[in-house]
Motif scaffolding. Structure first.
Motif, mmCIF file in Angstrom:
data_model
loop_
_atom_site.group_PDB
_atom_site.id
_atom_site.type_symbol
_atom_site.label_atom_id
_atom_site.label_comp_id
_atom_site.label_asym_id
_atom_site.label_seq_id
_atom_site.Cartn_x
_atom_site.Cartn_y
_atom_site.Cartn_z
ATOM 1 N N PRO A 143 0.801 -1.227 0.000
ATOM 2 C CA PRO A 143 0.000 0.000 0.000
ATOM 3 C C PRO A 143 0.832 1.275 0.000
ATOM 4 C CG PRO A 143 -0.925 -1.589 1.533
ATOM 5 C CD PRO A 143 0.381 -2.164 1.068
ATOM 6 N N GLU A 144 1.999 1.256 0.638
ATOM 7 C CA GLU A 144 2.807 2.472 0.712
ATOM 8 C C GLU A 144 3.380 2.889 -0.641
ATOM 9 O OE1 GLU A 144 5.478 -0.851 2.524
ATOM 10 O OE2 GLU A 144 3.340 -0.329 2.424
ATOM 11 N N TYR A 145 3.241 2.032 -1.668
ATOM 12 C CA TYR A 145 3.751 2.386 -2.996
ATOM 13 C C TYR A 145 2.679 2.951 -3.929
ATOM 14 C CZ TYR A 145 8.246 0.405 -1.854
ATOM 15 O OH TYR A 145 9.467 0.172 -1.262
ATOM 16 N N VAL A 146 1.445 3.014 -3.486
ATOM 17 C CA VAL A 146 0.376 3.498 -4.370
ATOM 18 C C VAL A 146 0.661 4.915 -4.841
ATOM 19 C CG1 VAL A 146 -2.059 4.137 -4.501
ATOM 20 C CG2 VAL A 146 -1.389 1.949 -3.478
ATOM 21 N N ASP A 147 1.122 5.790 -3.945
ATOM 22 C CA ASP A 147 1.406 7.166 -4.351
ATOM 23 C C ASP A 147 2.560 7.236 -5.347
ATOM 24 O OD1 ASP A 147 -0.662 8.207 -2.876
ATOM 25 O OD2 ASP A 147 0.594 8.839 -1.186
ATOM 26 N N PHE A 148 3.528 6.328 -5.225
ATOM 27 C CA PHE A 148 4.591 6.286 -6.226
ATOM 28 C C PHE A 148 4.004 5.987 -7.599
ATOM 29 C CE2 PHE A 148 7.106 3.438 -8.898
ATOM 30 C CZ PHE A 148 8.150 4.284 -9.234
ATOM 31 N N TRP A 149 3.139 4.993 -7.681
ATOM 32 C CA TRP A 149 2.536 4.647 -8.965
ATOM 33 C C TRP A 149 1.662 5.780 -9.486
ATOM 34 C CZ3 TRP A 149 4.802 1.079 -11.549
ATOM 35 C CH2 TRP A 149 5.448 0.026 -10.878
ATOM 36 N N LYS A 150 1.018 6.489 -8.596
ATOM 37 C CA LYS A 150 0.229 7.648 -9.027
ATOM 38 C C LYS A 150 1.137 8.734 -9.607
ATOM 39 C CE LYS A 150 -3.750 7.072 -5.938
ATOM 40 N NZ LYS A 150 -4.523 7.640 -4.787
ATOM 41 N N THR A 151 2.327 8.894 -9.029
ATOM 42 C CA THR A 151 3.284 9.870 -9.570
ATOM 43 C C THR A 151 3.714 9.486 -10.977
ATOM 44 O OG1 THR A 151 4.110 10.471 -7.375
ATOM 45 C CG2 THR A 151 5.560 10.913 -9.249
ATOM 46 N N ALA A 152 4.050 8.211 -11.176
ATOM 47 C CA ALA A 152 4.445 7.756 -12.514
ATOM 48 C C ALA A 152 3.315 7.959 -13.512
ATOM 49 C CB ALA A 152 4.859 6.291 -12.459
ATOM 50 N N ALA A 153 2.079 7.675 -13.080
ATOM 51 C CA ALA A 153 0.935 7.848 -13.967
ATOM 52 C C ALA A 153 0.718 9.324 -14.297
ATOM 53 C CB ALA A 153 -0.312 7.250 -13.328
ATOM 54 N N ALA A 154 0.870 10.184 -13.303
ATOM 55 C CA ALA A 154 0.688 11.621 -13.537
ATOM 56 C C ALA A 154 1.749 12.167 -14.483
ATOM 57 C CB ALA A 154 0.719 12.374 -12.214
ATOM 58 N N LEU A 155 2.964 11.636 -14.388
ATOM 59 C CA LEU A 155 4.034 12.040 -15.304
ATOM 60 C C LEU A 155 3.858 11.414 -16.687
ATOM 61 C CD1 LEU A 155 7.039 11.634 -12.837
ATOM 62 C CD2 LEU A 155 6.232 13.810 -13.795
ATOM 63 N N ASP A 156 2.990 10.421 -16.767
ATOM 64 C CA ASP A 156 2.708 9.686 -18.013
ATOM 65 C C ASP A 156 3.969 9.047 -18.576
ATOM 66 O OD1 ASP A 156 1.199 8.614 -20.036
ATOM 67 O OD2 ASP A 156 1.262 10.413 -21.304
ATOM 68 N N VAL A 157 4.710 8.369 -17.689
ATOM 69 C CA VAL A 157 5.892 7.629 -18.119
ATOM 70 C C VAL A 157 5.773 6.184 -17.647
ATOM 71 C CG1 VAL A 157 7.421 9.632 -18.157
ATOM 72 C CG2 VAL A 157 7.205 8.293 -16.051
ATOM 73 N N PRO A 158 6.368 5.252 -18.385
ATOM 74 C CA PRO A 158 6.335 3.856 -17.971
ATOM 75 C C PRO A 158 7.405 3.543 -16.933
ATOM 76 C CG PRO A 158 7.487 4.059 -20.054
ATOM 77 C CD PRO A 158 6.998 5.439 -19.709
ATOM 78 N N VAL A 159 7.149 2.500 -16.181
ATOM 79 C CA VAL A 159 8.131 1.935 -15.266
ATOM 80 C C VAL A 159 8.438 0.517 -15.742
ATOM 81 C CG1 VAL A 159 8.609 1.188 -12.908
ATOM 82 C CG2 VAL A 159 7.353 3.324 -13.316
ATOM 83 N N TYR A 160 9.709 0.263 -15.975
ATOM 84 C CA TYR A 160 10.170 -1.041 -16.463
ATOM 85 C C TYR A 160 10.640 -1.837 -15.253
ATOM 86 C CZ TYR A 160 12.238 -3.995 -20.210
ATOM 87 O OH TYR A 160 12.537 -5.008 -21.093
ATOM 88 N N LEU A 161 10.034 -2.986 -15.010
ATOM 89 C CA LEU A 161 10.442 -3.855 -13.906
ATOM 90 C C LEU A 161 11.360 -4.939 -14.455
ATOM 91 C CD1 LEU A 161 10.043 -4.378 -10.834
ATOM 92 C CD2 LEU A 161 8.326 -6.071 -11.498
ATOM 93 N N HIS A 162 12.637 -4.828 -14.100
ATOM 94 C CA HIS A 162 13.649 -5.772 -14.582
ATOM 95 C C HIS A 162 13.872 -6.864 -13.539
ATOM 96 C CE1 HIS A 162 17.630 -7.315 -15.679
ATOM 97 N NE2 HIS A 162 17.369 -6.880 -16.898
ATOM 98 N N PRO A 163 14.246 -8.066 -13.964
ATOM 99 C CA PRO A 163 14.480 -9.147 -13.008
ATOM 100 C C PRO A 163 15.692 -8.924 -12.109
ATOM 101 C CG PRO A 163 14.097 -10.038 -15.200
ATOM 102 C CD PRO A 163 14.272 -8.554 -15.355
#
Length: 327
Positions: A143-163
């Motif tokens: 839950p503490e990461y929801v605001d991070f994801w909202k920031t990425a969405a607001a910036l309209d940029v992707p986040v790449y999750l690498h292994p």
């Protein structure tokens, strides 16, 4: 055929001292000279294979494997500045994915904002779970990461999750070190991480979040039907709803709505055809995984794959140009 490649790794000088876990990866030490090169040799490989743009990112485990957790934030800033300088030297050939200090979600959001708005980064690359400072692994469905994801969405940029290498406590890999890395553990670990994000309801809380995963989808396109089938048959959706994890869509539907995959390190035509059948070719982007993979092998495969030309062109170039909003 011109191409844009999204999962192209580099290393900051001295990184092995900051992330000693990287030394356990054979390919890290084998490829160190190429990882450090941000100039002539890398550009030559691009030119020889019609790669117009490479999106560069720090090699795994990156910031997520820093031994001293207190150094995550300043190092992320330093590494992003270093990458921005490299991009500025070759602005028509390189773009950058920011490194982020994910141990602190607020700091991660702040650095992502700086990297995008001030440095011109086109998104971020997170190298899997964070266990900096030998802490237990942290996953980004919390839950503490929801605001991070909202920031990425607001910036309209992707986040790449690498292994990342599967955690050492996974006893199923005991005695089989080759299973922990790129042959198997990388992909199981990342697929499970993404599945956690989906099942947590993250993409209902942040419906415009854009996640990228490599290696033809980290197994998820091939297993999505089975996941949805067994969740429905066993009644897990009701249990999830009762515990605050209700979802509006199936796993397969989230793959089509929020997830984009790349071909990095997976030059397999049947795998590509299946991924397209599940997700649509619009959600597939070309990548090499340079320097861990051979640029010629990757690009020859893409040039010769038996698909309609317009589909190949979209995967190789036009999808990424639109997705990353490249001029």
């Amino acid at each position: 055929m011109k191409k844009i490649a999204l999962e192209e790794a580099f290393a900051v000088p001295g990184i092995e001292k900051l992330t000693p876990g990287s030394l356990s990866l054979r390919e890290f030490t084998q490829k160190m000279p190429k990882l450090l090169d941000l100039g002539e040799e890398r550009l030559q490989a691009m030119d020889e294979n019609e790669v117009e743009i490479s999106v560069l990112s720090t090699t795994c485990p990156g910031i997520q494997g820093i031994v001293d957790a207190s150094q995550e934030q300043p190092l992320a800033r330093q590494w992003n500045d270093y990458l921005a300088e490299a991009v500025a030297r070759h602005p028509t050939r390189y773009r950058g994915f920011a490194a982020l200090p994910m141990r602190d979600p607020e700091a991660a959001a702040e650095e992502l904002t700086r990297a995008v708005k001030e440095l011109g980064m086109v998104g971020a690359m997170i190298n899997g779970y964070d266990n900096s400072g030998d802490n237990p692994p942290t996953y980004y469905d919390a839950p503490e990461y929801v605001d991070f994801w909202k920031t990425a969405a607001a910036l309209d940029v992707p986040v790449y999750l690498h292994p990342r290498t599967a955690p050492a406590e996974r006893i199923t890999y005991a005695g089989f070190p080759e299973m922990r890395g790129a042959a198997w553990g990388f992909h199981v670990e990342t697929g499970e991480h993404v599945l956690r994000m989906i099942l947590s309801g993250l993409f209902d809380k942040v419906p415009s979040a854009r996640l990228v995963i490599g290696h033809m989808g980290e197994l998820l396109p091939y297993w999505a039907w089975r996941i949805d089938h067994r969740i429905a048959v066993e009644g897990w959706d009701q249990v999830a709803a009762e515990t605050g994890r209700g979802r509006k869509h199936t796993v397969t539907e989230y793959l089509k709505r929020n997830i984009t995959i790349t071909t990095s390190g997976t030059f397999d035509t049947p795998g590509l055809v299946h991924a397209i059948s599940v997700m649509g070719h619009e959600r597939v982007l070309f990548s090499i995984d340079y320097p861990y993979e051979d640029a010629r092998e990757a690009c020859d495969w893409m040039d010769g794959v038996d698909l309609p030309y317009d589909v190949k062109e979209a995967i190789a170039y036009t999808n990424a140009k639109k997705f990353l909003k490249l001029a």
